[in-house]
Design a protein around this motif. Structure first.
Motif, PDB file in Angstrom:
ATOM      1  N   GLY A   1      10.138   5.596  -0.114  1.00 40.57           N
ATOM      2  CA  GLY A   1      10.138   6.030   1.291  1.00 40.57           C
ATOM      3  C   GLY A   1       9.799   7.495   1.490  1.00 40.57           C
ATOM      4  N   ASN A   2       9.298   8.146   0.436  1.00 40.02           N
ATOM      5  CA  ASN A   2       8.892   9.556   0.582  1.00 40.02           C
ATOM      6  C   ASN A   2       7.545   9.632   1.300  1.00 40.02           C
ATOM      7  N   PRO A   3       7.246  10.769   1.942  1.00 43.82           N
ATOM      8  CA  PRO A   3       5.894  10.930   2.488  1.00 43.82           C
ATOM      9  C   PRO A   3       4.844  10.744   1.385  1.00 43.82           C
TER      10      PRO A   3
ATOM     11  N   HIS B   1       4.856   0.230  -8.762  1.00 42.71           N
ATOM     12  CA  HIS B   1       5.468  -0.720  -7.835  1.00 42.71           C
ATOM     13  C   HIS B   1       6.893  -1.082  -8.210  1.00 42.71           C
ATOM     14  N   ALA B   2       7.371  -0.533  -9.315  1.00 44.10           N
ATOM     15  CA  ALA B   2       8.721  -0.914  -9.744  1.00 44.10           C
ATOM     16  C   ALA B   2       9.770   0.022  -9.160  1.00 44.10           C
ATOM     17  N   LEU B   3       9.461   1.334  -9.139  1.00 48.18           N
ATOM     18  CA  LEU B   3      10.469   2.298  -8.704  1.00 48.18           C
ATOM     19  C   LEU B   3      10.835   2.070  -7.236  1.00 48.18           C
ATOM     20  N   GLY B   4      12.072   1.717  -7.020  1.00 55.73           N
ATOM     21  CA  GLY B   4      12.548   1.506  -5.653  1.00 55.73           C
ATOM     22  C   GLY B   4      12.438   0.070  -5.180  1.00 55.73           C
TER      23      GLY B   4
ATOM     24  N   TYR C   1       0.854  -1.192   0.000  1.00 49.72           N
ATOM     25  CA  TYR C   1       0.000   0.000   0.000  1.00 49.72           C
ATOM     26  C   TYR C   1       0.889   1.242   0.000  1.00 49.72           C
ATOM     27  N   TYR C   2       1.695   1.380   1.044  1.00 51.44           N
ATOM     28  CA  TYR C   2       2.710   2.431   1.052  1.00 51.44           C
ATOM     29  C   TYR C   2       3.827   2.028   1.998  1.00 51.44           C
ATOM     30  N   GLY C   3       4.986   2.597   1.793  1.00 52.48           N
ATOM     31  CA  GLY C   3       6.150   2.245   2.598  1.00 52.48           C
ATOM     32  C   GLY C   3       6.297   3.172   3.791  1.00 52.48           C
ATOM     33  N   ILE C   4       6.873   2.650   4.834  1.00 53.38           N
ATOM     34  CA  ILE C   4       7.122   3.471   6.018  1.00 53.38           C
ATOM     35  C   ILE C   4       8.364   4.323   5.763  1.00 53.38           C
TER      36      ILE C   4
ATOM     37  N   ILE D   1      -4.573 -13.762  -1.931  1.00 56.93           N
ATOM     38  CA  ILE D   1      -4.120 -12.986  -0.772  1.00 56.93           C
ATOM     39  C   ILE D   1      -2.726 -12.496  -1.106  1.00 56.93           C
ATOM     40  N   ARG D   2      -2.565 -11.176  -1.063  1.00 58.52           N
ATOM     41  CA  ARG D   2      -1.275 -10.585  -1.420  1.00 58.52           C
ATOM     42  C   ARG D   2      -0.420 -10.411  -0.166  1.00 58.52           C
ATOM     43  N   VAL D   3       0.835 -10.814  -0.289  1.00 53.28           N
ATOM     44  CA  VAL D   3       1.764 -10.745   0.840  1.00 53.28           C
ATOM     45  C   VAL D   3       2.944  -9.873   0.419  1.00 53.28           C
ATOM     46  N   THR D   4       3.188  -8.796   1.149  1.00 52.94           N
ATOM     47  CA  THR D   4       4.262  -7.884   0.752  1.00 52.94           C
ATOM     48  C   THR D   4       5.132  -7.494   1.946  1.00 52.94           C
TER      49      THR D   4
END
Ligand SMILES: Cc1ncc(COP(=O)(O)O)c(C=O)c1O
Length: 406
Positions: free
Chosen positions: A250-252, A224-227, A56-59, A383-386
């Motif tokens: 990792g950007n806001p 989903h590819a960048l980074g 969804y998004y990175g911390i 079920i997606r696992v990331t």
């Protein structure tokens, strides 16, 4: 400039508790000690659940979060003086830095709020002509599918959709699928670089090159590819690419990028009204009004930190974490893996025979404190696992035990 505020820069980032030596180790994919130290020192991750929904998004790493907080305070404290006198030059410099990170020219990118916005500008701005057809498949992201379907509804294009095999044996099989589906009227192929549904990585370069030979354009969704996976943006050979910075950089939250190859800018129609910017200037596509200053201001910090992490190490580590669970769960009769392990990185998906995917995700969360997400896929879903860069092999082993217990 005198009388104007100092701003958090990449330089400040390195003053805020980063020790470059922490990143000098080889950082092998299975070096738990290395990755644990990075996770503990540089990320503040909730410890009361296991987050395997990092798609969804990175911390944000702590130093990036600190830069962001500083930027919010500055933009708020300084008010319009900042926006009028400092931000214009600053945002130009940030765009230059982002372009350098992406190894393209600043005249080829605009900063957007997210990948959806970037790709809508490309999709809705593409100069379609009557009779043009677009090729999509079921693993593409729903918002881009809807953008094309909207154009179809308005009578501008015809959309052709096919089912991508969930477990292609190799890249050539994927290329072959696209190739078979091309018609004389295909004008654009939507390429979802890394699928949000099952993590499949499509060989963008090969498909874009094949398409170009036939006069077909590719619009590439690299959200989903960048980074997450290493790639060279210009070498992809796709003239239109949308990305974001809040998943794997990792950007806001609230920053995306649209790349349009320089010579293609001229023919693009604008989505946001703009009549005075020259036709061949990419800024014509970015008539956004007031944008979240602090989010954009933090881009240099997030890029700097991501460079320290090193994309090669990051992608190998994520691939390794994914492989731990796939290798073990694929042996169970009740488990069906719907992701090819070698053609994916962090993201992979599965289902349990005769069980609803939403129920499985629910049990994992409620009984085992492990967050995953159920996604629509054909009749059965998945079920997606990331895992994230701050996930541990131990987190993955807990997940494996939880699935075994279901
Ligand atoms: C493949 C893909 N494309 C696009 C998006 C949209 O990204 P954003 O939320 O930045 O608009 C997502 C988000 O999950 C995605 O997975």
């Amino acid at each position: 400039m005198t009388g104007l505020p100092a701003v958090a820069s990449a330089r400040d980032l390195f003053d805020s508790g980063i020790d470059i030596n922490d990143f000098k180790n080889e950082g092998a994919a299975d070096d738990e000690k290395y990755w644990k130290q990075i996770a503990h020192k540089y990320y503040n991750v909730s410890k009361d659940y296991i987050n395997l929904e990092n798609g969804y998004y990175g911390i944000q790493p702590k130093p990036v979060l600190q830069a962001f907080q500083k930027n919010i305070l500055l933009a708020n404290r300084e008010g319009t003086r900042f926006a009028r006198k400092v931000y214009p030059d600053m945002s130009t410099a940030i765009k230059k830095e982002l372009a350098a990170f992406l190894t393209v020219a600043p005249e080829e990118i605009i900063i957007t709020r997210n990948a959806t916005e970037a790709l809508n500008i490309a999709i809705q701005g593409y100069p379609f002509k009557e009779g043009d057809e677009v090729l999509i498949n079921q693993l593409d992201y729903f918002s881009m599918i809807e953008a094309f379907r909207l154009l179809e509804k308005r009578g501008k294009i015809k959309v052709n959709a096919f089912d991508m095999p969930l477990l292609p044996a190799n890249e050539d099989e994927i290329v072959e699928m696209y190739s078979k589906m091309i018609t004389d009227r295909t004008k654009v192929i939507l390429l979802t670089h890394v699928s949000n549904i099952n993590g499949l990585i499509v060989p963008v370069k090969k498909i874009a090159s094949l398409a170009k030979e036939k006069g077909i354009d590719t619009i590439t969704d690299s959200a989903h590819a960048l980074g997450q996976v290493p790639f060279s943006l210009p070498a992809l050979g796709s003239d239109f690419v949308g990305m974001n910075l809040h998943k794997w950089i990792g950007n806001p939250i609230g920053a995306g990028v649209l790349y349009v190859k320089k010579e293609r800018v001229k023919e693009m129609n604008v989505l946001f009204g703009d009549i005075y910017t020259p036709e061949d200037n990419i800024s014509k596509l970015a008539h956004f009004g007031t944008t979240p200053f602090a989010v954009t201001m933090t881009i240099p910090a997030s890029l700097s930190f991501h460079k320290l992490l090193d994309i090669e190490k990051v992608s190998k580590r994520l691939h390794y974490l994914k492989s731990i669970w796939i290798n073990e769960l694929k042996e169970l009769d009740k488990v069906e893996i719907v992701t090819p392990a070698d053609l994916s990185c962090a993201i992979a998906s599965f289902r349990i025979r005769d069980k609803k995917t939403a129920d499985v995700a629910d049990v994992l969360f409620k009984q085992h404190n492990i967050l995953t997400v159920s996604r629509a896929l054909g009749n059965d879903g998945c079920i997606r696992v990331t895992p994230g860069i701050y996930s541990s092999a131990e987190d993955i082993r807990k997940f494996i035990s939880a699935v075994k217990a279901i």
